[in-house]
Design a protein around this motif. Structure first.
Motif, PDB file in Angstrom:
ATOM      1  N   ARG A 368       0.828  -1.210   0.000  1.00 56.15           N
ATOM      2  CA  ARG A 368       0.000   0.000   0.000  1.00 56.15           C
ATOM      3  C   ARG A 368       0.860   1.257   0.000  1.00 56.15           C
ATOM      4  O   ARG A 368       0.587   2.220  -0.738  1.00 56.15           O
ATOM      5  N   LEU A 369       1.895   1.273   0.838  1.00 61.14           N
ATOM      6  CA  LEU A 369       2.782   2.435   0.884  1.00 61.14           C
ATOM      7  C   LEU A 369       3.474   2.664  -0.456  1.00 61.14           C
ATOM      8  O   LEU A 369       3.658   3.808  -0.890  1.00 61.14           O
ATOM      9  N   LEU A 370       3.843   1.574  -1.122  1.00 58.55           N
ATOM     10  CA  LEU A 370       4.494   1.706  -2.425  1.00 58.55           C
ATOM     11  C   LEU A 370       3.535   2.288  -3.457  1.00 58.55           C
ATOM     12  O   LEU A 370       3.905   3.179  -4.238  1.00 58.55           O
ATOM     13  N   GLU A 371       2.293   1.792  -3.463  1.00 56.89           N
ATOM     14  CA  GLU A 371       1.315   2.318  -4.415  1.00 56.89           C
ATOM     15  C   GLU A 371       0.986   3.771  -4.112  1.00 56.89           C
ATOM     16  O   GLU A 371       0.832   4.593  -5.032  1.00 56.89           O
ATOM     17  N   GLU A 372       0.852   4.101  -2.830  1.00 53.40           N
ATOM     18  CA  GLU A 372       0.580   5.493  -2.471  1.00 53.40           C
ATOM     19  C   GLU A 372       1.728   6.406  -2.881  1.00 53.40           C
ATOM     20  O   GLU A 372       1.506   7.526  -3.370  1.00 53.40           O
ATOM     21  N   LEU A 373       2.955   5.942  -2.691  1.00 56.71           N
ATOM     22  CA  LEU A 373       4.104   6.754  -3.079  1.00 56.71           C
ATOM     23  C   LEU A 373       4.160   6.934  -4.590  1.00 56.71           C
ATOM     24  O   LEU A 373       4.425   8.044  -5.085  1.00 56.71           O
ATOM     25  N   ARG A 374       3.907   5.867  -5.337  1.00 52.84           N
ATOM     26  CA  ARG A 374       3.952   5.975  -6.793  1.00 52.84           C
ATOM     27  C   ARG A 374       2.874   6.955  -7.290  1.00 52.84           C
ATOM     28  O   ARG A 374       3.140   7.799  -8.161  1.00 52.84           O
ATOM     29  N   THR A 375       1.666   6.841  -6.741  1.00 49.60           N
ATOM     30  CA  THR A 375       0.598   7.759  -7.142  1.00 49.60           C
ATOM     31  C   THR A 375       0.906   9.187  -6.724  1.00 49.60           C
ATOM     32  O   THR A 375       0.647  10.142  -7.477  1.00 49.60           O
ATOM     33  N   ALA A 376       1.458   9.357  -5.500  1.00 52.92           N
ATOM     34  CA  ALA A 376       1.782  10.699  -5.023  1.00 52.92           C
ATOM     35  C   ALA A 376       2.863  11.352  -5.876  1.00 52.92           C
ATOM     36  O   ALA A 376       2.822  12.568  -6.139  1.00 52.92           O
ATOM     37  N   VAL A 377       3.824  10.574  -6.337  1.00 55.77           N
ATOM     38  CA  VAL A 377       4.870  11.111  -7.209  1.00 55.77           C
ATOM     39  C   VAL A 377       4.263  11.592  -8.526  1.00 55.77           C
ATOM     40  O   VAL A 377       4.601  12.681  -9.041  1.00 55.77           O
ATOM     41  N   GLN A 378       3.364  10.802  -9.086  1.00 57.98           N
ATOM     42  CA  GLN A 378       2.731  11.195 -10.341  1.00 57.98           C
ATOM     43  C   GLN A 378       1.904  12.465 -10.165  1.00 57.98           C
ATOM     44  O   GLN A 378       1.958  13.383 -10.999  1.00 57.98           O
ATOM     45  N   ARG A 379       1.126  12.545  -9.071  1.00 58.98           N
ATOM     46  CA  ARG A 379       0.282  13.728  -8.853  1.00 58.98           C
ATOM     47  C   ARG A 379       1.138  14.965  -8.601  1.00 58.98           C
ATOM     48  O   ARG A 379       0.860  16.050  -9.140  1.00 58.98           O
ATOM     49  N   GLU A 380       2.173  14.840  -7.772  1.00 57.20           N
ATOM     50  CA  GLU A 380       3.026  15.987  -7.482  1.00 57.20           C
ATOM     51  C   GLU A 380       3.738  16.473  -8.742  1.00 57.20           C
ATOM     52  O   GLU A 380       3.852  17.686  -8.984  1.00 57.20           O
ATOM     53  N   THR A 381       4.203  15.558  -9.552  1.00 56.10           N
ATOM     54  CA  THR A 381       4.857  15.948 -10.806  1.00 56.10           C
ATOM     55  C   THR A 381       3.891  16.678 -11.728  1.00 56.10           C
ATOM     56  O   THR A 381       4.237  17.696 -12.347  1.00 56.10           O
ATOM     57  N   LEU A 382       2.677  16.161 -11.802  1.00 52.10           N
ATOM     58  CA  LEU A 382       1.684  16.770 -12.688  1.00 52.10           C
ATOM     59  C   LEU A 382       1.301  18.172 -12.218  1.00 52.10           C
ATOM     60  O   LEU A 382       1.228  19.113 -13.019  1.00 52.10           O
ATOM     61  N   TYR A 383       1.080  18.326 -10.921  1.00 54.90           N
ATOM     62  CA  TYR A 383       0.689  19.639 -10.401  1.00 54.90           C
ATOM     63  C   TYR A 383       1.840  20.634 -10.468  1.00 54.90           C
ATOM     64  O   TYR A 383       1.641  21.805 -10.818  1.00 54.90           O
ATOM     65  N   ALA A 384       3.040  20.190 -10.101  1.00 59.79           N
ATOM     66  CA  ALA A 384       4.169  21.112 -10.047  1.00 59.79           C
ATOM     67  C   ALA A 384       4.621  21.560 -11.422  1.00 59.79           C
ATOM     68  O   ALA A 384       5.011  22.725 -11.610  1.00 59.79           O
ATOM     69  N   GLN A 385       4.563  20.670 -12.403  1.00 58.84           N
ATOM     70  CA  GLN A 385       5.120  20.986 -13.718  1.00 58.84           C
ATOM     71  C   GLN A 385       4.089  21.428 -14.744  1.00 58.84           C
ATOM     72  O   GLN A 385       4.460  22.040 -15.745  1.00 58.84           O
ATOM     73  N   ASP A 386       2.811  21.153 -14.508  1.00 59.89           N
ATOM     74  CA  ASP A 386       1.829  21.448 -15.543  1.00 59.89           C
ATOM     75  C   ASP A 386       0.627  22.226 -14.995  1.00 59.89           C
ATOM     76  O   ASP A 386       0.355  23.349 -15.438  1.00 59.89           O
ATOM     77  N   ILE A 387      -0.099  21.653 -14.056  1.00 55.71           N
ATOM     78  CA  ILE A 387      -1.383  22.230 -13.645  1.00 55.71           C
ATOM     79  C   ILE A 387      -1.209  23.576 -12.963  1.00 55.71           C
ATOM     80  O   ILE A 387      -1.875  24.565 -13.304  1.00 55.71           O
ATOM     81  N   MET A 388      -0.309  23.655 -11.995  1.00 56.83           N
ATOM     82  CA  MET A 388      -0.154  24.875 -11.221  1.00 56.83           C
ATOM     83  C   MET A 388       0.326  26.054 -12.074  1.00 56.83           C
ATOM     84  O   MET A 388      -0.243  27.157 -11.997  1.00 56.83           O
ATOM     85  N   PRO A 389       1.348  25.884 -12.901  1.00 53.28           N
ATOM     86  CA  PRO A 389       1.745  27.021 -13.754  1.00 53.28           C
ATOM     87  C   PRO A 389       0.631  27.466 -14.705  1.00 53.28           C
ATOM     88  O   PRO A 389       0.446  28.673 -14.939  1.00 53.28           O
ATOM     89  N   ARG A 390      -0.121  26.528 -15.239  1.00 53.08           N
ATOM     90  CA  ARG A 390      -1.204  26.891 -16.147  1.00 53.08           C
ATOM     91  C   ARG A 390      -2.313  27.630 -15.423  1.00 53.08           C
ATOM     92  O   ARG A 390      -2.889  28.584 -15.958  1.00 53.08           O
ATOM     93  N   ALA A 391      -2.638  27.214 -14.200  1.00 47.27           N
ATOM     94  CA  ALA A 391      -3.691  27.889 -13.437  1.00 47.27           C
ATOM     95  C   ALA A 391      -3.300  29.326 -13.116  1.00 47.27           C
ATOM     96  O   ALA A 391      -4.130  30.245 -13.202  1.00 47.27           O
ATOM     97  N   ARG A 392      -2.043  29.544 -12.736  1.00 48.72           N
ATOM     98  CA  ARG A 392      -1.590  30.912 -12.469  1.00 48.72           C
ATOM     99  C   ARG A 392      -1.615  31.750 -13.761  1.00 48.72           C
ATOM    100  O   ARG A 392      -2.008  32.931 -13.733  1.00 48.72           O
ATOM    101  N   ARG A 393      -1.206  31.148 -14.861  1.00 49.05           N
ATOM    102  CA  ARG A 393      -1.183  31.885 -16.117  1.00 49.05           C
ATOM    103  C   ARG A 393      -2.600  32.243 -16.567  1.00 49.05           C
ATOM    104  O   ARG A 393      -2.844  33.364 -17.041  1.00 49.05           O
TER     105      ARG A 393
END
Length: 449
Positions: A368-393
């Protein structure tokens, strides 16, 4: 009349554009003031006497009350090993017999005159010692030692659990502080827009409905800021409960020790050795070994212990000294310790079942911890590199378009709401990733990969 009407419209438009430029300037002024206050706060934090970071939080969690209680239980288990690893104490016994209290009867002279050693009293003193057979002492010590090892593993597991909880509270505090700053910045910006809307309403450039909508948005932003402030206080109280640190935000500098995203891909399976090396699994296996030693100890009671002893007797009327030797052994008739053996056997089976269940739970938790970490890495990468900059723009473009009259108020409010929700979601994604990363590292810290 048309010339006057056109002049009036021109004046209203000029006033509306002036108020609009004032609103935009006030909005960006608020943002700049907020950024300056944050930078000043960071500069003032450098002069604070205390610094709170992830390392200090984890170190403080190693010495909280729950860990201290478990540590004392481990020390008590170590003391049980010393208590078990000893032979039975020898027993000293002394007695007197054949004391003639009446003199002149049948030629007796009573106890006679003189000191105690010369009186007519049969005196004896000796020592008895029990010889344990069937390796009872070794089995007793082995069982206590295994339980001490289990208690030490319990301590290690408790440290990991408390550190994981403290790290989670620490990241909640960081997220609450970040959300608090963002919500206050948005609230100040919304308040400035609401004030400018009031000016435009007086100038006739904005309807009362749009002004009310902007005022409602400002009030909602203020409510979000208050909610973020409450979340910050809650996280601070929970962190103090888990670490016993009295953190004062006015004197402490809170270091943002966010973990970095992993560069290498995560493993897709959990090896069995990872499960067996967890402290909770080690504790369960040690208790199985202790239960096996207890069963062997119960069966060893069928070998009766022998008690040997000797006494030195002294009776002045018979001889100066005499030696007595004793030998005793219990006669185990009609009972073969079936009760003790049956109980020990049941406890061994129970310990084996608990160990198997602990293994399954540990394997499921690691997966469970491994799956949570893998999903959290994907979500953090997506928000930090794509979603958040686009929302501010998008929010910045909506503000500029609204000031130029190229978009409606609804588009501006939707963009600001999207930015607010995205800020909250991005903070949650970052917090989930930080928690998952630290918990994974703690739960796999003692595993050789």
């Amino acid at each position: 009349m048309s010339i006057r009407h056109n002049l009036r419209l021109s004046r209203l438009r000029a006033a509306s554009h002036h108020s609009l430029r004032t609103a935009v300037a006030a909005t960006w002024t608020a943002v700049i003031v907020t950024a300056l206050s944050l930078s000043q706060g960071q500069a003032m934090a450098q002069t604070h006497t205390e610094t709170l970071g992830l390392t200090r939080v984890l170190e403080a969690a190693r010495n909280n009350f729950d860990v201290a209680i478990t540590r004392q239980a481990a020390e008590a288990a170590k003391a049980d090993v010393l208590a078990a690893d000893r032979a039975p104490f020898p027993i000293f016994n002394a007695k007197t017999s054949q004391m003639y209290l009446d003199s002149g009867v049948n030629g007796n002279q009573g106890i006679g005159p003189g000191p105690f050693g010369q009186k007519n009293i049969d005196k004896s003193g000796g020592i008895d010692w029990t010889w344990e057979r069937g390796s009872k002492r070794a089995l007793r010590t082995q069982s206590a030692g295994r339980l001490a090892n289990a208690a030490q593993a319990d301590l290690q597991d408790m440290v990991q659990v408390q550190q994981a909880g403290a790290a989670s509270a620490y990241f909640d505090l960081l997220a609450a502080r970040e959300r608090n700053r963002e919500m206050h910045a948005l609230a100040n910006s919304a308040l400035m827009l609401a004030k400018s809307a009031g000016l435009r309403l007086k100038a006739g450039d904005l309807s009362a409905q749009d002004t009310a909508r902007l005022e409602i948005e400002a009030q909602r932003a203020q409510a979000d800021a208050h909610s973020a402030q409450l979340d910050q206080q809650r996280a601070l109280l929970l962190l103090g409960q888990l670490t016993a640190l009295r953190v004062d935000l006015t004197r402490w500098h809170i270091a943002a020790d966010w973990p970095a995203l992993p560069t290498a891909p995560l493993s897709s399976n959990i090896p069995e050795t990872w499960v067996e090396q967890r402290p909770d699994v080690k504790a369960a296996l040690e208790r199985v070994a202790a239960a096996q030693a207890s069963l062997d100890l119960a069966m060893s009671q069928k070998k009766a212990d022998v008690t040997v002893g000797s006494s030195l007797d002294h009776d002045p009327r018979v001889s100066r000294r005499s030696l007595e030797l004793r030998f005793s052994v219990p006669l185990q008739w009609g009972y073969g310790f079936e009760g003790e053996i049956g109980r020990a056997q049941a406890q061994l089976t129970q310990a084996q079942d608990v160990a198997e269940k602990t293994k399954q739970d540990a394997r499921a938790e690691l997966q469970r911890l491994l799956e949570e970490l893998r999903t959290a890495v994907q979500r953090e990468t997506l928000y930090a590199q794509d979603i958040m900059p686009r929302a501010r723009r998008v929010a910045e473009q909506a503000e500029v378009a609204y000031t130029k009259g190229a978009s409606s108020l609804t588009d501006l409010i939707d963009a600001r709401r999207t930015l607010r929700n995205t800020l909250i979601e991005a903070t949650l994604a970052r917090t989930d990733f930080a928690k998952s990363s630290v918990v994974w590292d703690l739960r796999t810290a003692n595993i050789s990969r």
